[in-house]
Design an enzyme around this catalytic site. Structure first.
Site, PDB file in Angstrom:
ATOM      1  N   SER A   1      -7.941 -11.255  97.402  1.00 44.72           N
ATOM      2  CA  SER A   1      -7.821 -12.205  98.502  1.00 44.72           C
ATOM      3  C   SER A   1      -8.864 -11.852  99.555  1.00 44.72           C
ATOM      4  CB  SER A   1      -6.396 -12.110  99.071  1.00 44.72           C
ATOM      5  OG  SER A   1      -6.262 -12.912 100.209  1.00 44.72           O
TER       6      SER A   1
ATOM      7  N   LYS B   1      -9.770 -15.431  95.783  1.00 48.21           N
ATOM      8  CA  LYS B   1      -9.018 -16.334  96.665  1.00 48.21           C
ATOM      9  C   LYS B   1      -9.638 -16.256  98.045  1.00 48.21           C
ATOM     10  CE  LYS B   1      -4.560 -15.598  98.879  1.00 48.21           C
ATOM     11  NZ  LYS B   1      -3.116 -15.314  98.668  1.00 48.21           N
TER      12      LYS B   1
ATOM     13  N   LYS C   1      -9.420 -17.193 101.992  1.00 44.48           N
ATOM     14  CA  LYS C   1      -8.570 -17.664 103.078  1.00 44.48           C
ATOM     15  C   LYS C   1      -9.316 -18.791 103.785  1.00 44.48           C
ATOM     16  CE  LYS C   1      -5.007 -14.840 102.971  1.00 44.48           C
ATOM     17  NZ  LYS C   1      -3.612 -15.290 102.871  1.00 44.48           N
TER      18      LYS C   1
ATOM     19  N   ASP D   1      -6.338 -20.255 100.204  1.00 45.53           N
ATOM     20  CA  ASP D   1      -5.019 -20.063 100.826  1.00 45.53           C
ATOM     21  C   ASP D   1      -5.130 -20.419 102.305  1.00 45.53           C
ATOM     22  OD1 ASP D   1      -2.520 -19.290 101.690  1.00 45.53           O
ATOM     23  OD2 ASP D   1      -2.710 -17.183 101.088  1.00 45.53           O
TER      24      ASP D   1
ATOM     25  N   GLU E   1      -3.249 -22.991  98.192  1.00 51.13           N
ATOM     26  CA  GLU E   1      -1.986 -22.323  98.522  1.00 51.13           C
ATOM     27  C   GLU E   1      -1.540 -22.676  99.938  1.00 51.13           C
ATOM     28  OE1 GLU E   1      -2.387 -18.141  97.786  1.00 51.13           O
ATOM     29  OE2 GLU E   1      -0.566 -17.592  98.863  1.00 51.13           O
TER      30      GLU E   1
ATOM     31  N   ASP F   1       3.635 -20.681  98.810  1.00 51.46           N
ATOM     32  CA  ASP F   1       3.889 -19.267  99.108  1.00 51.46           C
ATOM     33  C   ASP F   1       5.040 -19.234 100.123  1.00 51.46           C
ATOM     34  OD1 ASP F   1       3.852 -16.712 100.267  1.00 51.46           O
ATOM     35  OD2 ASP F   1       1.704 -16.585 100.562  1.00 51.46           O
TER      36      ASP F   1
ATOM     37  N   LYS G   1       6.238 -13.633  95.843  1.00 48.87           N
ATOM     38  CA  LYS G   1       6.160 -12.345  96.534  1.00 48.87           C
ATOM     39  C   LYS G   1       7.590 -11.847  96.618  1.00 48.87           C
ATOM     40  CE  LYS G   1       2.304 -13.309  99.596  1.00 48.87           C
ATOM     41  NZ  LYS G   1       1.951 -13.714 100.964  1.00 48.87           N
TER      42      LYS G   1
ATOM     43  N   GLY H   1       0.675 -10.778  97.372  1.00 47.60           N
ATOM     44  CA  GLY H   1       0.723  -9.450  97.980  1.00 47.60           C
ATOM     45  C   GLY H   1       0.781  -9.557  99.485  1.00 47.60           C
TER      46      GLY H   1
HETATM   47  O1  OSB Z   1      -0.645 -15.419 102.306  1.00 49.36           O
HETATM   48  O2  OSB Z   1      -0.937 -14.376 100.511  1.00 49.36           O
HETATM   49  C1  OSB Z   1      -0.860 -14.368 101.743  1.00 49.36           C
HETATM   50  C2  OSB Z   1      -1.685 -10.877 103.079  1.00 49.36           C
HETATM   51  C3  OSB Z   1      -0.766 -10.761 104.094  1.00 49.36           C
HETATM   52  C4  OSB Z   1       0.080 -11.820 104.360  1.00 49.36           C
HETATM   53  C5  OSB Z   1      -0.007 -12.996 103.603  1.00 49.36           C
HETATM   54  C6  OSB Z   1      -0.925 -13.103 102.554  1.00 49.36           C
HETATM   55  C7  OSB Z   1      -1.798 -12.029 102.320  1.00 49.36           C
HETATM   56  C8  OSB Z   1      -2.853 -12.060 101.318  1.00 49.36           C
HETATM   57  C9  OSB Z   1      -3.372 -10.735 100.778  1.00 49.36           C
HETATM   58  O3  OSB Z   1      -3.399 -13.069 100.933  1.00 49.36           O
HETATM   59  C10 OSB Z   1      -2.743 -10.382  99.481  1.00 49.36           C
HETATM   60  C11 OSB Z   1      -2.986  -8.944  99.097  1.00 49.36           C
HETATM   61  O4  OSB Z   1      -4.072  -8.623  98.619  1.00 49.36           O
HETATM   62  O5  OSB Z   1      -2.061  -8.118  99.242  1.00 49.36           O
HETATM   63 MG    MG Z   2      -0.441 -16.906 100.799  1.00 46.40          MG
END
Ligand code: OSB
Ligand code: MG
Length: 369
Positions: free
Chosen positions: A135, A161, A163, A189, A214, A239, A263, A291
């Site tokens: 991510s 992925k 953001k 995302d 996402e 999510d 998650k 994650g």
């Molecule tokens: O939205 O998936 C998410 C991290 C913290 C809070 C929300 C998210 C995320 C990530 C990172 O996208 C995922 C990771 O590598 O742990």
């Molecule tokens: Mg997410």
């Protein structure tokens, strides 16, 4: 099983690089571990939330309070403690799935260790390693983003992925597609940053052949996601909106999503995560493991879950060095784009004593017999 001791270990570990999402920028992993010592074994877990209630309504200090005052007393009142019994005992407390997940997982770790069984075999894992995605946070510029993506691809990550947020969407996605080609497994995302009024703009992402988008809309807007899904070709993945197997069934029935990010922390633990997996598989909906920038204590059990048959898309289960210079556990490493599923009993990982002492910001005992 009888609980002898429950400790919360507050930890602060710097992230290797700041992680920026539509909610803001995170510099450290600032949370607590739960250690449950029983008459037979001990178990560990990590609270997945953050100090501020931005990604979800839960946060570190709130979780500590609900554990100390409401969840731990209910579990201690059980005649015999198991993870399933703990989940039932905590169910009357409304909300707080991440806090519940932390206690349930530490209990489950201890329980499985008494049986010498790994979490993977307990959940029904069918793989001993899982493909790793990564991510990538919002960058200060497109060239900087391209450098980061290039670095991750060179390391072997099999899916990227990005953001996104309004103002950081079409341009970075186009740039990554143009630079790395149509074969790159790419998804985005939004962490709830858009509204239905943005549907036209989001529809322009269709031309980039993303695996999914996402959580574009607010978490309580299933109807909006269903409406958006009708307007986009890119599959919608939820999510934040999915906090239980019932939510998953509802979202699928409403056509609000075609993919689910599971998650465990967000849904109250691994038992409920497994049920969501089963609901999704029954409907032919692919899932993947998300994650929360966890240390090895949180990622070890996520890897076990990601090895279930319905996890057909690479997860955000990256290697330790994507997050930290030094992880709390033995490091998880990337091997040919994959991370190994822990094979040892329970979650198959423990904090390294030295590291835990160094990153510890204080310990609080919630119970001693
Ligand atoms: O939205 O998936 C998410 C991290 C913290 C809070 C929300 C998210 C995320 C990530 C990172 O996208 C995922 C990771 O590598 O742990
Ligand atoms: Mg997410």
């Amino acid at each position: 099983m009888r609980i002898e001791r429950i400790e919360l270990w507050h930890i602060g570990i710097p992230l290797r690089s700041p992680f920026r999402t539509s909610h803001g920028t995170q510099h450290d992993k600032d949370t607590f571990l739960v250690q449950v010592v029983t008459d037979a074994a001990e178990g560990w877990s990590e609270f997945a939330g953050e100090p501020e209630p931005l990604y979800s309504s839960e946060f570190v200090a709130g979780a500590e309070a609900v554990l100390a005052d409401h969840l731990v007393p209910r579990v201690l009142a059980l005649p015999s403690v198991t993870a399933a019994a703990s989940a039932r005992a905590m169910a009357p407390v409304s909300g707080h799935p991440m806090a519940k997940a932390a206690l349930e997982t530490a209990v489950l770790d201890a329980e499985l260790r008494t049986h010498g069984m790994s979490l993977g075999s307990y959940l029904g894992a069918v793989r001993d390693r899982v493909p790793a995605g990564v991510s990538v946070g919002i960058a200060d510029s497109v060239p900087e983003l391209l450098d980061r993506v290039e670095g991750y691809l060179a390391e072997g990550y099999v899916r990227i992925k990005l953001k996104i947020e309004p103002g950081w969407d079409l341009e970075p996605v186009r740039a990554v597609r143009e630079r790395f080609g149509g074969d790159l497994a790419l998804q985005v995302d939004a962490n709830t940053a858009y509204t239905l009024a943005d549907a036209e703009r989001l529809r322009r992402l269709d031309e980039f052949d993303l695996l999914l988008i996402e959580q574009p809309l607010p978490e309580d807007d299933l109807r909006g996601h269903a409406e958006l899904a009708r307007r986009l070709r890119t599959p919608i993945c939820l999510d934040e909106s999915i906090t239980s197997a019932r939510d998953a069934a509802t979202a699928i029935a409403l056509d609000a999503c075609r993919v689910i990010n599971i998650k465990p922390a967000r849904v109250g633990g691994y038992l409920e995560a497994r049920r969501i997996h089963d609901v999704a598989v029954a409907h032919g909906v692919p899932v993947w493991c998300g994650g929360m920038l966890e240390t090895g204590i949180g990622r070890a059990p996520n890897l076990a879950l990601a090895a279930l048959p319905g996890f057909v898309l690479p997860g955000d289960t990256s290697a330790s060095d994507r997050y930290f210079v030094e992880d709390l556990t033995e490091p998880f490493v990337l091997e040919d784009g994959h991370v190994r599923v822990p094979a040892g009993a329970g979650i198959g990982a423990v904090p390294v004593g030295d590291v835990l002492r160094r990153v510890s910001r204080g310990r609080r005992s919630l119970f001693t017999r």
